[in-house]
Design an enzyme around this catalytic site. Structure first.
Site, short mmCIF file in Angstrom:
data_model
loop_
_atom_site.label_atom_id
_atom_site.label_comp_id
_atom_site.label_asym_id
_atom_site.label_seq_id
_atom_site.Cartn_x
_atom_site.Cartn_y
_atom_site.Cartn_z
N SER A 1 -24.12 -2.92 0.11
CA SER A 1 -22.52 -3.55 0.18
C SER A 1 -22.03 -4.55 -0.22
O SER A 1 -23.05 -5.74 -0.43
CB SER A 1 -22.08 -3.19 1.86
OG SER A 1 -22.68 -1.98 2.29
N1 SAM Z 1 -26.78 -0.99 4.38
C1 SAM Z 1 -27.14 -0.71 3.20
C2 SAM Z 1 -27.71 -2.02 2.36
O1 SAM Z 1 -27.73 -3.02 2.84
O2 SAM Z 1 -27.99 -1.90 1.24
C3 SAM Z 1 -26.18 -0.21 2.35
C4 SAM Z 1 -25.83 1.32 2.76
S1 SAM Z 1 -25.07 2.43 1.57
C5 SAM Z 1 -23.54 1.83 1.36
C6 SAM Z 1 -24.97 4.02 2.56
C7 SAM Z 1 -26.42 4.64 2.73
O3 SAM Z 1 -26.33 5.58 3.97
C8 SAM Z 1 -26.78 5.32 1.51
O4 SAM Z 1 -28.29 4.74 1.38
C9 SAM Z 1 -26.83 6.57 1.89
O5 SAM Z 1 -28.13 7.55 1.48
C10 SAM Z 1 -27.04 6.68 3.63
N2 SAM Z 1 -26.77 7.64 4.43
C11 SAM Z 1 -25.56 8.62 4.25
N3 SAM Z 1 -25.52 9.43 5.26
C12 SAM Z 1 -26.77 9.27 5.95
C13 SAM Z 1 -27.21 9.76 7.21
N4 SAM Z 1 -26.62 10.82 7.70
N5 SAM Z 1 -28.42 9.28 7.83
C14 SAM Z 1 -28.90 8.16 7.09
N6 SAM Z 1 -28.61 7.53 5.99
C15 SAM Z 1 -27.25 8.01 5.48
#
Ligand code: SAM
Length: 215
Positions: free
Chosen positions: A62
């Site tokens: 992000s």
């Molecule tokens: N917080 C992260 C960082 O600091 O890099 C950025 C997160 S990224 C915008 C969103 C993440 O959520 C992705 O890696 C995706 O695979 C994960 N994601 C999506 N649905 C999910 C779920 N149901 N459970 C766990 N992770 C999930």
């Protein structure tokens, strides 16, 4: 990346303080976590830029301001147990680990979780645990949490996350359609939950049982 501390300081002043995030502990954490260690090597030169960046598998780290803003909304003091849903690169978890007692972060894609685990260990952050699974269901075995941060966009607030908050606990997450969401902050009270609707944002979708499902 010898000058990363200067770049991190500049990022905090120009992107975060300038947009109104003033929580001193949050700003300090953003100055001290080497963001370039959480982006793919080819993108290191842009690690401190005012933008999200791709981290592979269609996912993103992000934008620094969004990390700061969402973290500040949790109002952490240092003694909390925190859950992050959507580990991604691990950067947000590293920030949370500097601000809370115990952090659990859950990622559905095992290879991203493994990379994040390695990065967090390399930085010596011992109070953060990376889990693999569907974070839209929370982490019931370890609940309750004083704060929950969801880093992916949900169609509606997942009820299990509300249930896994302590009374007085806060949940921050993006809620809306696939392309457009608003950040929401939910506070658990002795009587139920209170919701605030905040800034517009654009996150990748939250998948899973209480997310958008798989494509
Ligand atoms: N917080 C992260 C960082 O600091 O890099 C950025 C997160 S990224 C915008 C969103 C993440 O959520 C992705 O890696 C995706 O695979 C994960 N994601 C999506 N649905 C999910 C779920 N149901 N459970 C766990 N992770 C999930």
């Amino acid at each position: 990346m010898e000058d990363w501390r200067r770049l991190a300081d500049q990022m905090v002043r120009e992107q975060i303080l300038a947009r109104g995030v003033h929580d001193a502990r949050v700003l300090q954490a953003l100055r001290e976590v080497p963001r370039h260690r959480f982006v793919p090597p080819a993108l290191r030169g842009r690690a401190y830029a005012d933008a999200p960046l791709p981290i592979g598998s269609g996912q993103t780290i992000s934008q620094p301001y969004i990390v700061a803003y969402m973290t500040a909304l949790l109002g952490l003091r240092g003694d909390e147990k925190v859950l992050e849903v959507g580990t991604g690169s691990g950067y947000q978890a590293a920030i949370l680990a500097r601000l809370a007692r115990e952090v659990h972060t859950i990622e559905r894609l095992p290879h991203l979780a493994e990379q994040a685990r390695q990065r967090l260990a390399d930085l010596g952050l011992r109070n953060v645990t990376v889990h693999v699974g569907d974070g839209s269901q929370g982490l019931p075995a370890l609940a309750p949490f004083d704060a929950i941060l969801v880093a992916a966009a949900a169609p509606a607030v997942p009820q299990p996350l509300l249930e896994q908050l302590t009374v007085g606990g806060k949940l921050v997450l993006p809620v809306g359609s696939r392309g457009f969401q608003r950040l929401e902050r939910w506070l658990r009270t002795p009587k139920g939950w209170e919701r605030e609707v905040l800034e517009p944002v654009a996150f990748v979708p939250l998948r899973g049982e209480h997310g958008w499902g798989e494509d």
